[in-house]
Design a protein around this motif. Structure first.
Motif, short mmCIF file in Angstrom:
data_model
loop_
_atom_site.label_atom_id
_atom_site.label_comp_id
_atom_site.label_asym_id
_atom_site.label_seq_id
_atom_site.Cartn_x
_atom_site.Cartn_y
_atom_site.Cartn_z
N TYR A 107 -7.21 -1.42 -3.94
CA TYR A 107 -6.96 -1.85 -2.73
C TYR A 107 -5.35 -1.84 -1.83
O TYR A 107 -5.26 -0.82 -1.09
CB TYR A 107 -7.98 -3.17 -2.22
CG TYR A 107 -8.94 -3.21 -2.38
CD1 TYR A 107 -9.67 -1.95 -2.82
CD2 TYR A 107 -9.86 -4.16 -2.46
CE1 TYR A 107 -11.82 -1.77 -2.82
CE2 TYR A 107 -11.39 -4.33 -3.12
CZ TYR A 107 -12.00 -3.25 -3.33
OH TYR A 107 -13.36 -3.25 -3.01
N ASP A 108 -4.75 -2.77 -2.29
CA ASP A 108 -3.45 -2.95 -2.30
C ASP A 108 -3.03 -0.97 -2.63
O ASP A 108 -2.27 -0.88 -1.48
CB ASP A 108 -3.10 -3.51 -3.17
CG ASP A 108 -3.13 -4.90 -2.62
OD1 ASP A 108 -3.82 -5.10 -2.10
OD2 ASP A 108 -2.58 -5.67 -4.05
N ASP A 129 -1.28 0.90 0.77
CA ASP A 129 -0.16 1.78 1.31
C ASP A 129 -0.17 2.85 1.40
O ASP A 129 1.05 3.27 2.44
CB ASP A 129 0.71 1.07 -0.04
CG ASP A 129 0.70 -0.03 -0.65
OD1 ASP A 129 0.69 -1.50 0.75
OD2 ASP A 129 1.28 -0.72 -1.89
N GLN A 130 -0.77 4.09 0.27
CA GLN A 130 -1.35 4.90 0.68
C GLN A 130 -1.35 5.65 1.77
O GLN A 130 -1.40 6.21 2.64
CB GLN A 130 -2.26 5.64 -0.02
CG GLN A 130 -1.29 5.17 -1.66
CD GLN A 130 0.11 6.58 -2.13
OE1 GLN A 130 -0.86 7.68 -1.75
NE2 GLN A 130 0.81 6.93 -2.09
N LEU A 131 -2.33 4.75 3.41
CA LEU A 131 -2.83 4.34 4.60
C LEU A 131 -1.34 4.19 5.62
O LEU A 131 -1.37 5.45 5.99
CB LEU A 131 -4.07 4.63 4.31
CG LEU A 131 -4.63 4.44 5.61
CD1 LEU A 131 -5.87 5.62 5.94
CD2 LEU A 131 -6.16 2.99 5.69
N ARG A 132 -1.42 3.41 4.87
CA ARG A 132 0.43 3.20 6.08
C ARG A 132 0.91 3.85 5.44
O ARG A 132 2.10 5.02 7.21
CB ARG A 132 0.72 1.74 5.48
CG ARG A 132 -0.02 1.18 5.93
CD ARG A 132 0.22 -0.69 5.76
NE ARG A 132 -0.02 -1.69 5.50
CZ ARG A 132 -0.79 -2.34 4.64
NH1 ARG A 132 -0.29 -2.20 3.08
NH2 ARG A 132 -1.20 -3.64 4.56
N GLU A 133 1.30 5.21 4.94
CA GLU A 133 2.35 5.72 4.13
C GLU A 133 2.35 7.13 4.65
O GLU A 133 3.07 7.92 5.83
CB GLU A 133 2.54 5.54 3.37
CG GLU A 133 3.25 3.97 2.39
CD GLU A 133 3.69 4.47 0.67
OE1 GLU A 133 3.81 5.84 0.42
OE2 GLU A 133 3.84 3.21 0.67
N GLY A 183 -3.63 10.63 -5.76
CA GLY A 183 -2.35 9.74 -5.17
C GLY A 183 -2.93 7.93 -5.03
O GLY A 183 -1.61 7.50 -5.53
N ILE A 184 -3.96 8.06 -4.64
CA ILE A 184 -4.40 6.44 -5.13
C ILE A 184 -4.76 5.83 -6.38
O ILE A 184 -3.74 4.82 -6.99
CB ILE A 184 -6.10 5.91 -4.94
CG1 ILE A 184 -5.57 6.13 -2.77
CG2 ILE A 184 -6.48 4.62 -5.10
CD1 ILE A 184 -7.10 6.33 -2.68
N ALA A 185 -5.28 6.72 -7.81
CA ALA A 185 -4.67 6.59 -8.82
C ALA A 185 -3.76 6.36 -9.19
O ALA A 185 -3.31 6.09 -9.93
CB ALA A 185 -5.80 7.78 -9.80
N CYS A 230 -3.98 4.53 -12.86
CA CYS A 230 -5.51 4.55 -12.85
C CYS A 230 -5.90 5.87 -13.63
O CYS A 230 -5.48 6.26 -12.80
CB CYS A 230 -6.28 4.03 -12.62
SG CYS A 230 -7.06 3.65 -11.14
N GLY A 231 -7.49 6.05 -13.55
CA GLY A 231 -7.74 7.70 -13.64
C GLY A 231 -8.36 7.78 -13.01
O GLY A 231 -9.05 6.54 -12.06
#
Length: 207
Positions: free
Chosen positions: A22-23, A27-31, A41-43, A48-49
């Motif tokens: 979730y973090d 983080d990706q959403l804000r950036e 990108g989240i992975a 993680c995979g």
């Protein structure tokens, strides 16, 4: 003898690991905003995979909605002060305590929140639906206590007014709708529309 295929099961992930996912999402959403946000990108951010994310969540909209829900520090679902006026004021206080962060995240969703039907459905299920249900419960208790009539015309607009002012104040004034602002909004606008007065008001509770 033909064996019956066994449906794959979700592997268990610790709450701490889920929070890391979730973090990474937030983080990706804000950036980058929602459109540029990818499961890849989240992975990568969460180390993680990509398949791990898809096993736990159907796709990006569901994962984003779950992350936004988990990021909420307060919820109006459990509010029960004993009066409708008190409930609305407490709901406003809770919403205002994290309004800056929540508003920034909603702004990061950009145009997608209006155009992406799958994202809309995920947000309604994870965030909007529970809040609307909480408003319904507050009103039902107020009706049962005789505070307002069941068919009061202002009831329909309560969620739109309270949630709407959260989003529009930054546009109009360049400031977030904090707890003090929202409680004053409830006292000055919502309660009079319902024929109620704030708890502790010298005028008392209007019938």
């Amino acid at each position: 003898m033909t064996s019956t295929p066994v449906a794959p099961r979700r592997s268990k992930i610790s709450p701490e690991r889920v929070q890391e996912f979730y973090d990474a999402v937030l983080d990706q959403l804000r950036e980058h905003g929602y459109e540029a946000l990818t499961m890849e990108g989240i992975a990568a951010r969460a180390s993680c995979g990509k398949s791990t994310l898809y096993r736990q969540w159907k796709g990006k909209p569901q994962l984003v909605a779950a992350a936004l829900r988990a990021g909420r520090q307060g919820t109006i679902v459990a509010v029960d002060t004993g009066s409708l006026a008190g409930d609305l004021r407490e709901a406003a206080r809770i919403a205002g305590c994290t309004s800056g962060r929540d508003t920034r995240l909603m702004q990061a969703l950009g145009h997608a929140v209006l155009s992406d039907e799958e994202l809309q459905a995920a947000l309604r299920e994870a965030l909007v639906g529970p809040e609307l249900a909480a408003f319904d419960v507050m009103v039902a208790r107020g009706v049962a206590r005789g505070e307002i009539a069941a068919d009061h015309p202002a009831v329909e607009f309560l969620p739109a007014q309270l949630m709407g002012v959260l989003r529009i104040r930054p546009v109009l004034e360049g400031r977030y709708a904090d707890a003090d602002y929202l409680v004053r909004f409830v006292d000055a606008v919502l309660l009079p529309a319902l024929g109620l007065t704030p708890p502790g008001s010298p005028a008392g509770q209007a019938p």
